[in-house]
Design an enzyme around this catalytic site. Structure first.
Site, PDB file in Angstrom:
ATOM      1  N   VAL A  47      -2.851 -30.098  -7.441  1.00  0.00           N
ATOM      2  CA  VAL A  47      -3.157 -30.454  -8.830  1.00  0.00           C
ATOM      3  C   VAL A  47      -2.154 -31.478  -9.355  1.00  0.00           C
ATOM      4  O   VAL A  47      -2.516 -32.392 -10.098  1.00  0.00           O
ATOM      5  CB  VAL A  47      -3.253 -29.203  -9.733  1.00  0.00           C
ATOM      6  CG1 VAL A  47      -1.891 -28.572  -9.966  1.00  0.00           C
ATOM      7  CG2 VAL A  47      -3.907 -29.542 -11.051  1.00  0.00           C
ATOM      8  N   CYS A  48      -0.899 -31.381  -8.941  1.00  0.00           N
ATOM      9  CA  CYS A  48       0.103 -32.349  -9.388  1.00  0.00           C
ATOM     10  C   CYS A  48      -0.124 -33.704  -8.734  1.00  0.00           C
ATOM     11  O   CYS A  48       0.070 -34.743  -9.370  1.00  0.00           O
ATOM     12  CB  CYS A  48       1.514 -31.850  -9.097  1.00  0.00           C
ATOM     13  SG  CYS A  48       1.957 -30.430 -10.110  1.00  0.00           S
ATOM     14  N   SER A  49      -0.544 -33.687  -7.492  1.00  0.00           N
ATOM     15  CA  SER A  49      -0.838 -34.950  -6.817  1.00  0.00           C
ATOM     16  C   SER A  49      -1.966 -35.674  -7.531  1.00  0.00           C
ATOM     17  O   SER A  49      -1.929 -36.886  -7.716  1.00  0.00           O
ATOM     18  CB  SER A  49      -1.187 -34.709  -5.352  1.00  0.00           C
ATOM     19  OG  SER A  49      -0.041 -34.302  -4.644  1.00  0.00           O
TER      20      SER A  49
END
Length: 159
Positions: A47-49
């Site tokens: 999700v951060c990527s």
């Protein structure tokens, strides 16, 4: 937690632009215009990527001379450097390993595995927060409307 209208806490963190390791101080960058701070859980999380790559790929900010952008997570600079290289991130990633900046911005959450809640802040040349977004669920899929709202806030400030 800092909110829109508050003065952004100043900080100095080690970071990398994907190649060089340097010290980055917020007040040095706001003197030249606006700063976008993107807090994220950790390098290589799916999700951060998506969040970091979206901010990098949309071409809204990185080609604007008066806008600087930084990603901030508790990961070490060497992880950031590898992450930047693998994902093609073009803005500096800063290491908040002791959660000092995350705490100052109110996005530190010891109940979370990473300790950091995903968030975006737009800071103006007076170090005032002009736009903020904080995830209610760190694992919720990245919503491109979050980036669009950030861009709209920046455009409004320039009028």
């Amino acid at each position: 937690m800092v909110e829109t209208g508050d003065i952004a806490p100043d900080f100095t963190l080690r970071g990398t632009d994907g190649q060089l390791l340097s010290q980055y101080t917020l007040s040095d960058y706001v003197a030249d215009g606006y700063v976008i701070l993107s807090f994220y859980m950790n390098d290589f999380s799916p999700v951060c990527s998506e969040q970091m790559c979206d901010l990098d790929d949309i071409d809204l900010f990185q080609f604007e001379a008066d806008v600087s952008m930084f990603g901030i997570s508790p990961d070490y600079v060497y992880s950031h450097r590898e992450y930047s290289r693998q994902k093609g991130i073009t803005f500096p990633l800063l290491s908040d390993t002791q959660f000092e900046v995350s705490k100052a911005y109110g996005v530190y959450d010891p109940e979370l595995e990473s300790g950091v809640r995903r968030a975006l802040f737009l800071v103006d040349s007076d170090r005032r927060i002009r736009h903020s977004w904080v995830a209610t669920d760190n694992w919720e899929a990245w919503d491109h409307s979050t980036t669009e709202a950030l861009k709209a806030a920046l455009d409004t400030l320039r009028i």
